[in-house]
Design a protein around this motif. Structure first.
Motif, PDB file in Angstrom:
ATOM      1  N   ASP A  44       0.808  -1.207   0.000  1.00  0.00           N
ATOM      2  CA  ASP A  44       0.000   0.000   0.000  1.00  0.00           C
ATOM      3  C   ASP A  44       0.845   1.263   0.000  1.00  0.00           C
ATOM      4  OD1 ASP A  44      -2.504  -1.349   0.108  1.00  0.00           O
ATOM      5  OD2 ASP A  44      -2.078  -1.832   2.200  1.00  0.00           O
ATOM      6  N   VAL A  45       0.446   2.180  -0.845  1.00  0.00           N
ATOM      7  CA  VAL A  45       1.058   3.498  -0.901  1.00  0.00           C
ATOM      8  C   VAL A  45       0.291   4.474  -0.018  1.00  0.00           C
ATOM      9  CG1 VAL A  45       1.607   5.447  -2.412  1.00  0.00           C
ATOM     10  CG2 VAL A  45       1.977   3.096  -3.213  1.00  0.00           C
ATOM     11  N   ALA A  46      -1.027   4.501  -0.180  1.00  0.00           N
ATOM     12  CA  ALA A  46      -1.871   5.404   0.617  1.00  0.00           C
ATOM     13  C   ALA A  46      -3.239   4.759   0.816  1.00  0.00           C
ATOM     14  CB  ALA A  46      -2.000   6.766  -0.058  1.00  0.00           C
ATOM     15  N   LEU A  55      -5.518   9.514   6.156  1.00  0.00           N
ATOM     16  CA  LEU A  55      -5.743   8.334   5.315  1.00  0.00           C
ATOM     17  C   LEU A  55      -7.180   7.841   5.487  1.00  0.00           C
ATOM     18  CD1 LEU A  55      -2.381   6.431   5.944  1.00  0.00           C
ATOM     19  CD2 LEU A  55      -3.066   7.574   3.822  1.00  0.00           C
ATOM     20  N   LEU A  72      -3.285  10.204  -0.907  1.00  0.00           N
ATOM     21  CA  LEU A  72      -1.890  10.650  -0.967  1.00  0.00           C
ATOM     22  C   LEU A  72      -1.813  12.172  -0.905  1.00  0.00           C
ATOM     23  CD1 LEU A  72       1.120  10.038  -1.361  1.00  0.00           C
ATOM     24  CD2 LEU A  72       0.706   9.986  -3.829  1.00  0.00           C
ATOM     25  N   TYR A  84       6.953  10.649   2.777  1.00  0.00           N
ATOM     26  CA  TYR A  84       6.427  11.171   1.512  1.00  0.00           C
ATOM     27  C   TYR A  84       6.540  12.689   1.452  1.00  0.00           C
ATOM     28  CZ  TYR A  84       4.102   6.619   0.661  1.00  0.00           C
ATOM     29  OH  TYR A  84       3.809   5.299   0.444  1.00  0.00           O
ATOM     30  N   GLU A 414      -0.202   3.094   9.942  1.00  0.00           N
ATOM     31  CA  GLU A 414      -0.557   3.887   8.775  1.00  0.00           C
ATOM     32  C   GLU A 414      -0.627   3.058   7.492  1.00  0.00           C
ATOM     33  OE1 GLU A 414       1.968   7.335   8.548  1.00  0.00           O
ATOM     34  OE2 GLU A 414       1.874   7.643  10.709  1.00  0.00           O
ATOM     35  N   THR A 416       1.578   2.238   5.347  1.00  0.00           N
ATOM     36  CA  THR A 416       2.323   2.753   4.202  1.00  0.00           C
ATOM     37  C   THR A 416       3.760   2.244   4.165  1.00  0.00           C
ATOM     38  OG1 THR A 416       2.896   4.750   5.469  1.00  0.00           O
ATOM     39  CG2 THR A 416       0.954   4.883   4.062  1.00  0.00           C
ATOM     40  N   GLY A 419       5.051   0.991   0.711  1.00  0.00           N
ATOM     41  CA  GLY A 419       5.067   2.122  -0.208  1.00  0.00           C
ATOM     42  C   GLY A 419       6.250   3.040   0.065  1.00  0.00           C
TER      43      GLY A 419
END
Length: 442
Positions: A44-46, A55, A72, A84, A414, A416, A419
């Protein structure tokens, strides 16, 4: 003009590949599996994460579900300590371009090793976990990728008698409640309880997955699912569908069933998808110069760095990339006081408080749902992924970081972590290559 990368997970291996692609000689030191091998099946990125303001599942004003790309954007606006934000500031277009490129690179490498990666930043996937709770994911690996609840009209949970942590009746009821709470349509849910092959009775998911790499076990499972599928119907199994040959097995089972066969997302210690991801990364990196050993010490001299390994060998290089992870990968130590053991780098939590040198228990708060400073602890970095001192100056221009060793976020809470590993690996590799080529720190 050489680099040494410490860490054999997603961050370390993707950084090593990116450096080799740029013509940099690389030695990768792999000390054993870390957090990458505990992946439940999504990258997962976001993805939406309960209790994380930046999120959310839905747009708080319009009430509609958000895409990963929209989440994101919120993260970049509201979480300044997150890696990020360090990478891209508020430039959401640059973030999207860089992430799409990194995902494309990873997808190509995994496909060559027989593992698929499905999804994008433009659509969320809703995938059941082992207990029936859902994960709103953006990229999903082979196995769980076929279990998107939004793509089916009926989901059949397959009973595997005696399998640890798998209660399909309870999980199906939990899934129904979760989907109702999210405001999503609930497909027809039922449990297939009879006919499971005796040859496939096993207590642990990982052992059954390994057994299903064998042709006779695959034959038995294919006979069991034959004719049980249909258009719009998903046969859902626990994470047991092979380790080395899962993609081919899932294709065979889907053909036999007459409809898609998929897995629920796993979790440690039932993280079969994580085993697959780690093995696929290793297979994709078979040509890398890899040393399988623990690191004893790292010495920074006037002409570069020297890494001493537990097997007695030494590696000399001009630059060092730390992709050693946090507590699982032993990139950080919290046995007594919190510390980064190789270089003694300063550590900070998501609120920019310095936490190295203090007892671990002082960074833990009461309450399961509360933010835990201990789990957001890590190295602060600049935009080139170089570690920073408390005043914000670069500690050593020959040292770079990627993955979970970077602080400012809680990768589990989170969601992430992978990612961040992928994005920071690509940025660090680009900065290292530029520095080695030009002789000037970026």
């Amino acid at each position: 003009m050489s680099a040494v990368v410490l860490g054999g997970g997603l961050a370390g291996r993707m950084a090593a590949h990116a450096l080799v692609d740029r013509g940099v000689p690389v030695t990768l030191v792999d000390g054993g599996p870390g957090a990458t091998a505990l992946c439940g099946g999504s990258l997962d990125v976001a993805a939406a994460s309960p209790g994380i303001a930046w999120l959310p599942w839905r747009d708080p004003l319009r009430g509609r579900p958000l895409t990963p790309r929209e989440r994101l954007r919120l993260l970049l606006a509201e979480a300044p300590a997150h890696p990020y934000s360090v990478l891209w500031g508020a430039d959401e277009d640059a973030a999207g371009r860089d992430i799409d490129a990194a995902i494309g690179d990873l997808r190509t490498r995994l496909a060559g090793a027989g593992l698929g990666l499905h999804g994008s930043l433009d659509r969320s996937q809703v995938i059941p976990n082992l207990p029936g709770t859902v994960r709103v994911a953006d990229h999903v690996l082979t196995g769980p990728a076929g279990a998107d609840v939004g793509d089916c009209q009926e989901m059949v949970w397959v009973d595997v008698p005696g399998l640890e942590a798998w209660d399909p009746g309870f999980a199906a009821r939990t899934l129904a409640h979760e989907l109702e709470a999210l405001g999503l349509p609930v497909p027809t849910l039922r449990v297939l309880r009879t006919g499971w092959p005796e040859v496939l009775r096993e207590h642990r998911a990982a052992r059954l997955a390994a057994r299903l790499d064998a042709p006779d076990a695959q034959d038995a499972l294919a006979a069991f699912v034959e004719g049980e599928g249909a258009p719009g119907r998903v046969l859902l199994l626990p994470p047991i569908l092979g380790v080395e040959r899962s993609a081919a097995l899932i294709e065979r089972l889907s053909d036999a069933a007459g409809g898609p066969v998929a897995e629920a997302l796993g979790h440690a210690p039932h993280a079969t998808a994580g085993f697959r991801l780690q093995r696929a990364l290793e297979a994709a990196g078979a040509s890398l110069d890899t040393r399988r050993a623990r690191v004893s010490t790292v010495h920074r001299g006037p002409d570069g760095v020297q890494v001493a390994l537990a097997d007695g060998s030494r590696i000399d290089a001009e630059v060092l990339l730390l992709a050693t992870g946090r507590f699982v990968g032993r990139g950080l130590d919290a046995a007594a006081n919190i510390r980064e053991p190789l270089l003694g780098l300063p550590l900070f939590d998501a609120d920019h408080r310095r936490v190295d040198g203090i007892p671990a228990h002082r960074s833990v708060r009461k309450g399961y749902g509360n933010p835990q400073p201990l789990y957001s602890a890590g190295v602060r970095v600049d935009g080139s992924m170089r570690p920073l001192a408390a005043r914000g100056d670069v500690i050593d221009s020959r040292v770079f970081c990627a993955g979970d060793i970077i602080g400012g976020f809680d990768p589990a809470r989170e969601r992430t972590g992978l990612g961040v590993a992928l994005a920071t690996a690509h940025r660090a590799a680009a900065a290292i290559a530029e520095q080695l080529e030009t002789g000037v720190a970026a």
